[in-house]
Design a protein around this motif. Structure first.
Motif, PDB file in Angstrom:
ATOM      1  N   TYR A  48      32.611  10.256  14.335  1.00  0.00           N
ATOM      2  CA  TYR A  48      31.639  11.404  15.095  1.00  0.00           C
ATOM      3  C   TYR A  48      30.686  10.872  15.551  1.00  0.00           C
ATOM      4  O   TYR A  48      30.048  10.573  15.553  1.00  0.00           O
ATOM      5  CB  TYR A  48      31.146  11.716  13.608  1.00  0.00           C
ATOM      6  N   ILE A  49      30.977  11.521  16.931  1.00  0.00           N
ATOM      7  CA  ILE A  49      30.094  11.412  18.515  1.00  0.00           C
ATOM      8  C   ILE A  49      29.621  12.465  18.742  1.00  0.00           C
ATOM      9  O   ILE A  49      30.187  13.476  19.006  1.00  0.00           O
ATOM     10  CB  ILE A  49      31.396  10.777  19.169  1.00  0.00           C
ATOM     11  N   GLY A  50      28.689  12.451  19.551  1.00  0.00           N
ATOM     12  CA  GLY A  50      27.691  13.247  20.148  1.00  0.00           C
ATOM     13  C   GLY A  50      27.773  12.660  22.138  1.00  0.00           C
ATOM     14  O   GLY A  50      27.530  11.862  22.160  1.00  0.00           O
ATOM     15  N   GLU A  51      27.056  13.475  22.945  1.00  0.00           N
ATOM     16  CA  GLU A  51      27.169  13.149  24.204  1.00  0.00           C
ATOM     17  C   GLU A  51      26.442  14.523  24.808  1.00  0.00           C
ATOM     18  O   GLU A  51      27.069  15.566  24.976  1.00  0.00           O
ATOM     19  CB  GLU A  51      28.728  13.436  25.373  1.00  0.00           C
ATOM     20  N   GLU A  52      25.025  13.909  25.222  1.00  0.00           N
ATOM     21  CA  GLU A  52      24.490  14.780  25.685  1.00  0.00           C
ATOM     22  C   GLU A  52      23.817  15.817  24.413  1.00  0.00           C
ATOM     23  O   GLU A  52      24.077  15.665  22.769  1.00  0.00           O
ATOM     24  CB  GLU A  52      24.532  15.008  26.570  1.00  0.00           C
ATOM     25  N   ASP A  53      24.396  17.077  24.253  1.00  0.00           N
ATOM     26  CA  ASP A  53      24.066  18.443  23.548  1.00  0.00           C
ATOM     27  C   ASP A  53      25.396  19.094  22.760  1.00  0.00           C
ATOM     28  O   ASP A  53      25.616  19.459  22.362  1.00  0.00           O
ATOM     29  CB  ASP A  53      23.777  19.843  24.693  1.00  0.00           C
ATOM     30  N   ARG A  54      26.561  17.596  23.493  1.00  0.00           N
ATOM     31  CA  ARG A  54      27.686  18.564  22.801  1.00  0.00           C
ATOM     32  C   ARG A  54      28.163  17.509  21.329  1.00  0.00           C
ATOM     33  O   ARG A  54      28.169  16.131  21.745  1.00  0.00           O
ATOM     34  CB  ARG A  54      28.857  18.580  23.716  1.00  0.00           C
ATOM     35  N   GLN A  55      29.214  17.772  20.604  1.00  0.00           N
ATOM     36  CA  GLN A  55      29.381  17.521  19.125  1.00  0.00           C
ATOM     37  C   GLN A  55      30.669  17.361  19.445  1.00  0.00           C
ATOM     38  O   GLN A  55      31.438  18.154  18.758  1.00  0.00           O
ATOM     39  CB  GLN A  55      28.403  17.108  18.611  1.00  0.00           C
ATOM     40  N   ASP A  69      27.882   8.638  33.336  1.00  0.00           N
ATOM     41  CA  ASP A  69      26.346   9.371  33.625  1.00  0.00           C
ATOM     42  C   ASP A  69      26.048   9.800  32.061  1.00  0.00           C
ATOM     43  O   ASP A  69      24.819  10.322  32.543  1.00  0.00           O
ATOM     44  CB  ASP A  69      27.185   9.837  34.381  1.00  0.00           C
ATOM     45  N   LEU A  70      26.302   9.386  30.624  1.00  0.00           N
ATOM     46  CA  LEU A  70      25.192  10.092  29.898  1.00  0.00           C
ATOM     47  C   LEU A  70      25.070   9.657  28.712  1.00  0.00           C
ATOM     48  O   LEU A  70      25.742   8.376  28.889  1.00  0.00           O
ATOM     49  CB  LEU A  70      25.822  11.588  29.769  1.00  0.00           C
ATOM     50  N   HIS A  71      24.013   9.981  27.758  1.00  0.00           N
ATOM     51  CA  HIS A  71      23.669   9.233  26.799  1.00  0.00           C
ATOM     52  C   HIS A  71      24.733   9.699  25.262  1.00  0.00           C
ATOM     53  O   HIS A  71      25.352  10.821  25.320  1.00  0.00           O
ATOM     54  CB  HIS A  71      22.243   9.918  26.328  1.00  0.00           C
ATOM     55  N   HIS A  72      25.493   8.527  24.504  1.00  0.00           N
ATOM     56  CA  HIS A  72      26.657   9.334  23.740  1.00  0.00           C
ATOM     57  C   HIS A  72      26.057   8.195  22.359  1.00  0.00           C
ATOM     58  O   HIS A  72      25.455   7.340  22.556  1.00  0.00           O
ATOM     59  CB  HIS A  72      27.475   8.800  24.028  1.00  0.00           C
ATOM     60  N   TYR A  73      26.335   9.086  21.147  1.00  0.00           N
ATOM     61  CA  TYR A  73      25.721   8.716  20.114  1.00  0.00           C
ATOM     62  C   TYR A  73      26.210   9.276  18.513  1.00  0.00           C
ATOM     63  O   TYR A  73      26.984   9.916  18.688  1.00  0.00           O
ATOM     64  CB  TYR A  73      24.095   9.147  20.116  1.00  0.00           C
ATOM     65  N   PRO A  74      25.937   8.352  17.798  1.00  0.00           N
ATOM     66  CA  PRO A  74      27.064   8.571  16.633  1.00  0.00           C
ATOM     67  C   PRO A  74      26.455  10.292  15.982  1.00  0.00           C
ATOM     68  O   PRO A  74      24.982  10.452  16.087  1.00  0.00           O
ATOM     69  CB  PRO A  74      26.598   7.284  15.625  1.00  0.00           C
ATOM     70  N   THR A  75      27.186  10.809  15.719  1.00  0.00           N
ATOM     71  CA  THR A  75      26.286  12.193  15.014  1.00  0.00           C
ATOM     72  C   THR A  75      26.643  12.353  13.291  1.00  0.00           C
ATOM     73  O   THR A  75      25.410  12.338  12.152  1.00  0.00           O
ATOM     74  CB  THR A  75      27.335  13.544  14.950  1.00  0.00           C
TER      75      THR A  75
END
Length: 310
Positions: A48-55, A69-75
């Motif tokens: 489960y991963i997000g990249e900026e405003d997309r999940q 070039d973007l921020h990605h994070y676990p959702t």
């Protein structure tokens, strides 16, 4: 769904790859503008991963490319045992994000020719979906497995060259999904056979069993798999069993005999012989070699990789 379009030449180039396991609750690491593309291919479970405003929910048989070039994070954390391949790559050429119609979307690099060149290179475009369901998941897993297996010798020039060639196969398979090209009937049979073998690898399997399960003659299945994967069904099964054994050797303290049974070998001595022939060391030596390797944050990488992983 957006696609990432690369201008080649130069080709996108391979950096590193690995195979990771995550138990329930584990999360993908959070990163910001790492400067490399990060391809994730899930072979079991879901990330489960997000990249900026997309999940994204990257389930089994799906692939996601995270931009450099973007921020990605676990959702969210994994809800089940999750196995995934990760692959970092970069391009010295231009790239851009496009929408479903091929029009340019936000972000990406410009497409201006390099200054000072007397002759312009003959370029072409490589268009791969940022998020996709794999057309031939078993073939993708096999190519990625080969990439990871080569990491331990990646200091050798010829190995880096071979990894680049395998990486280009990965791009071609992703691009095939973007083009919605249907695989050949033989490729479909090979993929079905591989999926069946991976699902039932703990059981006693024969070519006859496989033929009855898929409703095809065993000789035809073998021919399809040889063309698709370069090996017979039983060779594919043996390699998959050994890969699963390596996971258990590194992530459990189960005795070797128990591991042999758990991955489908009826005799521990035969398992040890196959393992030593394939890896160059016995199962016990393999376990001792990597006993002190720490897991990466969030996930536990297979220690045949180098550098950081997902």
């Amino acid at each position: 769904m957006p696609a990432i379009e690369f201008t080649a030449l130069p080709l996108p180039h391979y950096i590193r790859a690995g195979y990771s396991l995550a138990g329930p609750g584990r999360k993908h690491p959070e990163r910001c503008a790492i400067g490399e593309f990060d391809l994730l291919v899930v072979a079991q479970g879901c990330l489960y991963i997000g990249e900026e405003d997309r999940q994204y929910e990257v389930a089994e048989g799906h692939a996601l490319i995270l931009r450099p070039d973007l921020h990605h994070y676990p959702t969210a954390g994994c809800t089940e045992r999750t196995a995934s391949y990760w692959l970092h790559f970069h391009t010295a050429g231009s790239w851009r994000l496009t929408d479903d119609d091929g029009e340019e979307a936000a972000g990406g690099a410009d497409d201006a020719p390099a200054p000072g060149r007397t002759f312009r290179m003959q370029t072409f475009r490589i268009r791969v979906p940022q998020f996709s369901r794999l057309v031939q998941p078993a073939k993708m897993y096999e190519v990625l497995r080969q990439l990871v297996a080569l990491e331990r010798d990646s200091h050798l020039h010829w190995v880096r060259w071979e990894q680049q060639l395998l990486f280009q196969q990965v791009l071609m398979m992703l691009a095939a999904g973007a083009d919605a090209r249907s695989p050949r009937p033989g490729a479909v049979v090979a993929d079905q056979a591989a999926s069946y073998l991976r699902k039932h690898y703990r059981e006693r399997l024969t070519a006859k069993n496989l033929g009855e399960a898929l409703n095809f003659h065993p000789v035809y299945i073998a021919r399809c798999m040889k063309r698709q994967f370069g090996c017979s069904p039983m060779e594919y099964l043996l390699q998959y069993r050994l890969d699963q054994a390596k996971l258990l050797l590194l992530q459990t303290d189960l005795p070797v005999g128990r591991i042999a049974q758990d991955v489908g070998f009826r005799q521990a001595a035969y398992f040890t012989a196959c393992f030593a022939r394939n890896e160059g060391v016995t199962p016990r030596e393999y376990r001792r070699r990597f006993l002190q390797n720490p897991g990466a944050a969030g996930l536990d990488p297979i220690p045949t990789t180098t550098g950081g992983g997902n």
